[in-house]
Scaffold this active site. Sequence first.
Site, mmCIF file in Angstrom:
data_model
loop_
_atom_site.group_PDB
_atom_site.id
_atom_site.type_symbol
_atom_site.label_atom_id
_atom_site.label_comp_id
_atom_site.label_asym_id
_atom_site.label_seq_id
_atom_site.Cartn_x
_atom_site.Cartn_y
_atom_site.Cartn_z
ATOM 1 N N LEU A 76 -18.067 2.440 19.174
ATOM 2 C CA LEU A 76 -18.100 2.801 20.783
ATOM 3 C C LEU A 76 -18.674 2.044 21.844
ATOM 4 O O LEU A 76 -17.995 0.875 22.582
ATOM 5 C CB LEU A 76 -17.183 3.745 20.747
ATOM 6 C CG LEU A 76 -17.362 4.206 22.312
ATOM 7 C CD1 LEU A 76 -15.344 4.281 21.732
ATOM 8 C CD2 LEU A 76 -17.317 5.905 22.920
ATOM 9 N N TYR A 80 -9.643 4.460 16.014
ATOM 10 C CA TYR A 80 -8.049 4.904 15.162
ATOM 11 C C TYR A 80 -8.117 6.527 15.228
ATOM 12 O O TYR A 80 -7.826 7.363 14.531
ATOM 13 C CB TYR A 80 -8.912 4.399 13.393
ATOM 14 C CG TYR A 80 -8.286 4.878 12.021
ATOM 15 C CD1 TYR A 80 -6.945 4.215 12.440
ATOM 16 C CD2 TYR A 80 -8.533 6.078 11.345
ATOM 17 C CE1 TYR A 80 -5.994 4.455 11.213
ATOM 18 C CE2 TYR A 80 -7.843 5.715 10.955
ATOM 19 C CZ TYR A 80 -6.800 5.089 10.229
ATOM 20 O OH TYR A 80 -5.625 5.421 8.692
ATOM 21 N N ASP A 90 8.133 -6.330 14.969
ATOM 22 C CA ASP A 90 6.478 -5.622 15.349
ATOM 23 C C ASP A 90 7.104 -4.695 16.193
ATOM 24 O O ASP A 90 7.312 -4.871 17.251
ATOM 25 C CB ASP A 90 5.789 -7.005 16.616
ATOM 26 C CG ASP A 90 4.996 -6.801 17.192
ATOM 27 O OD1 ASP A 90 4.386 -5.815 17.021
ATOM 28 O OD2 ASP A 90 4.294 -8.135 17.627
ATOM 29 N N THR A 106 -6.545 1.859 -2.000
ATOM 30 C CA THR A 106 -5.619 0.596 -1.492
ATOM 31 C C THR A 106 -6.646 0.125 -0.893
ATOM 32 O O THR A 106 -8.024 -0.085 -1.552
ATOM 33 C CB THR A 106 -5.389 1.249 0.162
ATOM 34 O OG1 THR A 106 -5.937 1.424 0.653
ATOM 35 C CG2 THR A 106 -4.068 2.304 -0.094
ATOM 36 N N GLY A 113 0.775 -1.576 0.165
ATOM 37 C CA GLY A 113 0.036 -0.348 -0.084
ATOM 38 C C GLY A 113 1.051 1.189 -0.226
ATOM 39 O O GLY A 113 1.671 1.016 -0.816
ATOM 40 N N ASN A 144 4.789 5.633 9.795
ATOM 41 C CA ASN A 144 3.512 4.776 8.447
ATOM 42 C C ASN A 144 2.862 3.734 9.169
ATOM 43 O O ASN A 144 1.626 3.633 9.052
ATOM 44 C CB ASN A 144 3.651 5.193 7.102
ATOM 45 C CG ASN A 144 2.788 4.175 6.329
ATOM 46 O OD1 ASN A 144 1.428 3.944 5.777
ATOM 47 N ND2 ASN A 144 3.096 2.694 5.365
ATOM 48 N N ALA A 145 3.467 3.006 9.507
ATOM 49 C CA ALA A 145 2.627 1.851 10.081
ATOM 50 C C ALA A 145 1.601 2.105 10.996
ATOM 51 O O ALA A 145 1.820 2.734 11.880
ATOM 52 C CB ALA A 145 3.409 0.274 11.255
ATOM 53 N N ASP A 198 8.556 -4.048 8.532
ATOM 54 C CA ASP A 198 7.051 -4.297 8.451
ATOM 55 C C ASP A 198 7.030 -5.810 9.364
ATOM 56 O O ASP A 198 8.197 -6.051 9.780
ATOM 57 C CB ASP A 198 6.532 -4.694 7.490
ATOM 58 C CG ASP A 198 5.098 -4.609 7.317
ATOM 59 O OD1 ASP A 198 3.942 -4.961 8.328
ATOM 60 O OD2 ASP A 198 4.771 -3.476 6.409
ATOM 61 N N LYS A 226 -14.935 -0.374 15.093
ATOM 62 C CA LYS A 226 -16.454 -1.207 15.773
ATOM 63 C C LYS A 226 -16.932 0.568 16.004
ATOM 64 O O LYS A 226 -16.536 1.168 16.482
ATOM 65 C CB LYS A 226 -16.089 -1.752 16.549
ATOM 66 C CG LYS A 226 -16.046 -3.205 16.196
ATOM 67 C CD LYS A 226 -17.553 -3.888 15.682
ATOM 68 C CE LYS A 226 -16.790 -5.593 15.803
ATOM 69 N NZ LYS A 226 -18.072 -5.644 15.432
#
Length: 451
Positions: free
Chosen positions: A301, A357, A265, A392, A222, A292-293, A242, A299
């Site tokens: 809240l 997010y 990670d 994307t 992406g 960028n990760a 990554d 969902k």
Amino acid sequence: MTDRYASFVRSGAGRALVKRLGLPDPPRLRRHTPGDPLASGPVLLGAATGGRLAEPTRKILTAAGVELRDPDAVESTERFAALVYDATGITDSTDLRRLYDFFHPRARSVLPSGRVVVLGTPPEECGSPREATAQRALEGLTRSIGKEFGRGVTAQLVYATKGPDAGTWTSLEATLRFLLSGRSAYVSGQVVRVGAGTAGPPADWDRPLDGQVVLVTGAARGIGAALARVLARDGARVVALDVPAAGDELAAVANEIGGTAVQLDLTAPDAPDRLAGHLADRHGRVDVVVHNAGITRDKTLGRMDADRWDSVIDVNLSSQERINDVLLERELIPAGGRIVSVSSIAGIAGNRGQTNYATSKAGVVGLVESLAPALRARQISVNAVAPGFIETRLTARIPLAIREAGRRMNSMSQGGLPVDVAETIGWLAWPASGAVSGNVVRVCGQSLLGA
């Protein structure tokens, strides 16, 4: 992901239908190809009386090979690749009429995918409340032009500090080179602040990152993969990072660009130490860190479990803080270094079903705003980009009606491409952009969300 509507609109039958029904008309955007001229045609440079940036801008653009035109010496039928206006001489609201006098007769003279750039003084640096008021009014002008001119024309406001140094002029040049070129195809309605700072011009503006070590997280696919390619094209030695699960894709990207791959990670307790050790052992430093990760775990809240909340905040925000802390503490980011983080328009406007997010991405904006003044003494800049609807694999999973709304509810009537985000980050990563700090630049085609 193919935008079938845009493809149809560009056909003969599609154009006729769009015209008849007044449907959204996505223009073909001028994107950057190495070797392209900075501007696709002549540029009209105007200024309010007493403006302080017209002459430096003239010198910058002339040296860059741009064909400049003077407002007093052009035919009424002439068309331009860009309109650039120095508004720093506007010191009172009554002076705003000069904007009308310059732009009104030329509203239809900008070529498709053309550019409009207005230069101003940061309101907080103005000498009087009246001057500050007039300079703040420029934001309304540029954002409206971005929505009115159409045909892929973008409009931006650049506030340049009133006490410029050599770094300011270099970063003003870098900013003009970005905004006038095809690199900024999906950036419109933005306000960019150029301050004082450490910035040096490259030996070759076609390779503005030559010799720079750049870390890109989330580089396997992406936007991250596009980032790695653009930064490598511009001369950087890319460290592509990554998670181990994306190892094959990550290796493919790193091999393609001649970079190195790091499987890690970022949420692991020892991740910052391991990353810092790798950068120190292999390169001795990292000139640019691109955070960028990111992940989504959507969902509403009321239905969201704690794991969804915690994982998004940890990956998208907390891991950036931990990595910054270690790299800065060990002085692996040198003077002149840059940090660029990826936020989102969700962090600016909010988004239903994405409270985790949006919170994380608003936190990224806060990270930039708080770190910029703190890192000024170390001559390190920090900025963020906030993508809107970008084509994307993630957006391909969005339901059709919502996906089409995301594509059409912006001044370009289409989604952006990963390369649009990559080009914007690339500009902020240039050493020449070192005096650009504390900015959050939306790459959203001037989305109506949060506008």
